[in-house]
Design an enzyme around this catalytic site. Structure first.
Site, mmCIF file in Angstrom:
data_model
loop_
_atom_site.group_PDB
_atom_site.id
_atom_site.type_symbol
_atom_site.label_atom_id
_atom_site.label_comp_id
_atom_site.label_asym_id
_atom_site.label_seq_id
_atom_site.Cartn_x
_atom_site.Cartn_y
_atom_site.Cartn_z
ATOM 1 N N HIS A 464 0.792 -1.054 -0.203
ATOM 2 C CA HIS A 464 0.005 0.031 0.071
ATOM 3 C C HIS A 464 0.740 1.142 0.051
ATOM 4 C CE1 HIS A 464 -3.738 2.501 1.311
ATOM 5 N NE2 HIS A 464 -2.532 3.134 1.649
ATOM 6 N N GLU A 465 1.851 1.426 0.922
ATOM 7 C CA GLU A 465 2.385 2.573 1.043
ATOM 8 C C GLU A 465 3.464 2.711 -0.135
ATOM 9 O OE1 GLU A 465 2.075 4.874 3.191
ATOM 10 O OE2 GLU A 465 0.626 3.832 4.169
ATOM 11 N N HIS A 468 1.876 4.703 -2.753
ATOM 12 C CA HIS A 468 2.036 6.320 -2.672
ATOM 13 C C HIS A 468 3.258 6.615 -3.169
ATOM 14 C CE1 HIS A 468 -1.614 6.942 -0.229
ATOM 15 N NE2 HIS A 468 -1.232 6.319 0.678
#
Length: 674
Positions: A464-465, A468
């Site tokens: 997920h990170e 980003h």
């Protein structure tokens, strides 16, 4: 201080901040000089005797503040990733001063007059699409910051902004202190029965790191339901752990939350909005409070019904241990028992297959290579802001250097909880900048000589990170205002959620899900059972999330002048009104440690995670079903969405990829709510 490293542009690769030279005493002078220089630059723009043009006003504004940008990005990351008492004092000192500085720019009548004049003649300027959007976004930002208010109202706005900035700094420092102080100390290893051997060893290492040799320490994560609750057999320890989590910072941050929500409501009223939520959402993709209400309202009843069905299964398992009811500290434990019995999936038994290095290189990095053609090379010659930090150079398919990725993966006492991405250098063609981004996680540090093993949820967080991070790394815009993740708050989580889909791709799982000691791959039948088990627990996850989202919404739909007597009572009433008062499922964040909304920029925006998940589920289906090779699909997603940042409307980027407006059906199916 002529030797202050912030006073000159870094000469390191892609202007990586020179962390080996940066000291705590460098920050304050650099901030003060940076603010002074930018205000002088703004004064120069306003005093220009020439009529306003796009170049002498908007481009000049984008070029301003270089020193302040350098120091602020470095400081904000270090204060959250590796803080000290000195940095916390600086945060408290600088937060209201930075708010005052922003107001000095946004409320400069001469500057706004130049921007407004250009806006009124925008049709005649012959601007390209990105430049026209820059003009439109600047005018909107100035109006939303109070540029059209009376002098009296502007002064009240300045006061509110300074007060809120100080309160936000206090809130985040209170959370960090309470999270640190709330750690559970266990004296005997047998009390940790149920945890895997490596998790017990990590708790012992945590004790040593906190100068509690011989003890085992379970440090709190930033969310309510601690991960160890799923494994700990000792019910009293589970109860103690959850109580410590739920009670964090109630005395200090409850009153702050009341005060901050009132100040935000007052500010919204000054700006012509009925609530802070209405003010926030007007500039997001959702557009209106009613649109958010409708989406959240559609999910509550089926989510609660789903959770009730799950509870019945858990209670059946708990009765075997002589229990007649499920408490909040029991839910995760018996959910794990049901998963083991029904799907033969043991979360603790999975950990040996998810070793950090292999997941990072053969999972996260490999997915980016397959989808986007990029590769990663560790740069051990470059240093980060802490010895844990690792620096990787990122290369495009043609061998050109895209930027730098910094990975800071382990928990420590000086780091706040949770996981996040920061930019250290935003990309901009105008300024000739390539991106430098950092991911922070809070993975327990293994014992010396041992491998860092992840839970399935930590694997998801890593993917997920990194989503980003890719949003920042692939940025390809002219103006810094639009770089990377500078998109609406209810869109920013979309690319990161899309990146989670790679963790379950068979070709990737086969590479990264291997036993850390034997190298054996995760058995194929276990992968299938994991996929089936993913569906179980969606009721809990959705209720937990919705309770936090509705709590945020309750605080920020209050009108100006509404008085809240007690934060905890307000929270309880808000959950009852929303139909989410489920005693066994506390909100993912309670008010007193809800840093997202009281110190993290997500006020009236926590709905963004599920709003973005509508786009994510739809896009994941597009990747599966569009008939193109993965690499070709990845190139479309990169070119039309990740690279565009905020340079065009967010939903236009989505449509450019998928070819239509988003649909909620894939999300409902994913969460078992259809």
């Amino acid at each position: 201080m002529s030797d202050n490293p912030f006073f000159a542009t870094s000469t390191l690769v892609h202007e990586l901040p020179p962390f080996a030279e940066i000291r705590e005493e460098h920050y304050l002078p650099a901030f003060e000089q940076g603010m002074a220089v930018q205000l002088a630059e703004i004064a120069g723009i306003v005093a220009d005797p020439e009529p306003p043009t796009f170049d002498n006003t908007l481009v000049a504004l984008e070029r301003s503040g270089a020193l302040l940008r350098r120091v602020r990005l470095a400081f904000d990351n270090q204060e959250s990733s590796d803080t000290t008492p000195v940095l916390q004092e600086l945060d408290a000192l600088l937060s209201p001063r930075l708010a005052k500085h922003a107001d000095a720019i946004h409320l400069d009548a001469g500057l706004f007059a130049r921007i407004d004049a250009l806006y009124r003649q925008r049709a005649e300027l012959g601007l390209d699409d990105e430049s026209l959007r820059l003009l439109e976004r600047y005018r909107t930002a100035f109006v939303r910051a109070g540029a059209e208010l009376s002098a009296e109202d502007q002064q009240r706005l300045r006061d509110i902004n300074a007060e809120l900035a100080a309160d936000e700094a206090s809130f985040r420092q209170n959370v960090m202190a309470a999270t640190r102080d709330g750690a559970i100390v266990v004296e005997r290893a047998e009390q940790l029965a149920g945890l895997s051997p490596d998790a017990v060893a990590a708790a012992a290492e945590n004790g040593r790191a906190l100068d509690l040799d011989g003890s085992y320490v379970l440090s709190l994560k930033n969310f309510s339901n601690q991960t160890e609750l799923a494994a700990l057999a000792d019910r009293s320890l589970r109860e103690r752990l959850l109580a410590a989590s739920l009670g964090r910072a109630a005395g200090s941050n409850g009153p702050l939350a009341v005060r901050m929500s009132a100040l935000r409501a007052e500010r919204a009223a000054l700006l012509g909005f009925p609530s802070h939520a209405a003010y926030v959402v007007a500039d997001e993709t959702a557009g209106t409070v009613e649109a958010v209400d409708a989406m959240l309202g559609r999910l509550i009843a089926p989510a609660v019904a789903n959770a009730e069905r799950e509870k019945a299964e858990l209670l059946a398992a708990a009765r075997q241990d002589g229990l007649t009811e499920i408490a909040a500290h029991d839910w995760a434990y018996y959910a794990e028992q049901v998963r083991r019995a029904s799907y033969q999936v043991d979360a603790e038994a999975l950990r040996p297959y998810f070793e950090l290095e292999r997941v990072l290189h053969d999972g996260v990095f490999r997915a980016a290579e397959l989808a986007y053609g990029v590769t990663f090379a560790e740069r051990k010659d470059l240093v980060g802001y802490h010895p844990d930090v690792r620096v990787f150079e990122v290369f495009d398919e043609d061998g050109s250097s895209i930027g730098l990725f910094l990975g800071d993966f382990h928990a420590r006492a000086s780091k706040r909880g949770g996981a996040w991405m920061n930019e250290l250098v935003p990309q901009s063609d105008l300024l000739g900048k390539r991106p430098v981004v950092v991911n922070n996680l809070n993975i327990a540090r293994p014992a010396p000589g041992e491998s860092a093993l992840l839970t399935w949820d930590e694997v998801r967080t890593l993917f997920h990170e990194f989503g980003h991070a890719l949003h920042g790394l692939f940025s390809d815009v002219r103006y810094p205002l639009f770089a990377g993740t500078e998109v609406p708050r209810d869109f920013v989580e979309f690319p990161s959620q899309v990146n989670e889909m790679w963790m379950v791709r068979p070709e990737l799982l086969a590479g990264y899900a291997r036993h850390h000691a034997t190298g054996e791959p995760l058995p194929a039948e276990l992968v299938e059972r994991m996929a089936a088990a993913e569906g179980f627990g969606q009721g809990f996850k959705t209720v937990e999330y919705l309770a936090a989202a509705l709590l945020d919404w309750a605080w920020h739909t209050l009108p100006a002048g509404h008085e809240v007597a007690d934060a905890e009572e307000f929270e309880a009433q808000a959950l009852r009104r929303a139909g989410l008062a489920v005693p066994e499922i506390p909100p993912r964040y309670r008010t007193a440690y809800f840093s997202h909304i009281f110190s993290g920029g997500y006020s009236a925006g926590y709905y963004a995670y599920i709003w973005s998940e509508v786009l994510d589920a739809d896009t994941a289906q597009w990747f599966r079903d569009n008939g193109r090779p993965v690499r070709e699909s990845g190139e479309v997603f990169r070119r039309e969405l990740l690279a565009r940042g905020g340079s065009r409307p967010a939903l236009d980027c989505f449509r450019a990829v998928v070819g239509r407006d988003p649909e909620i059906g894939p999300l409902l199916a994913r969460r078992g709510l259809g």
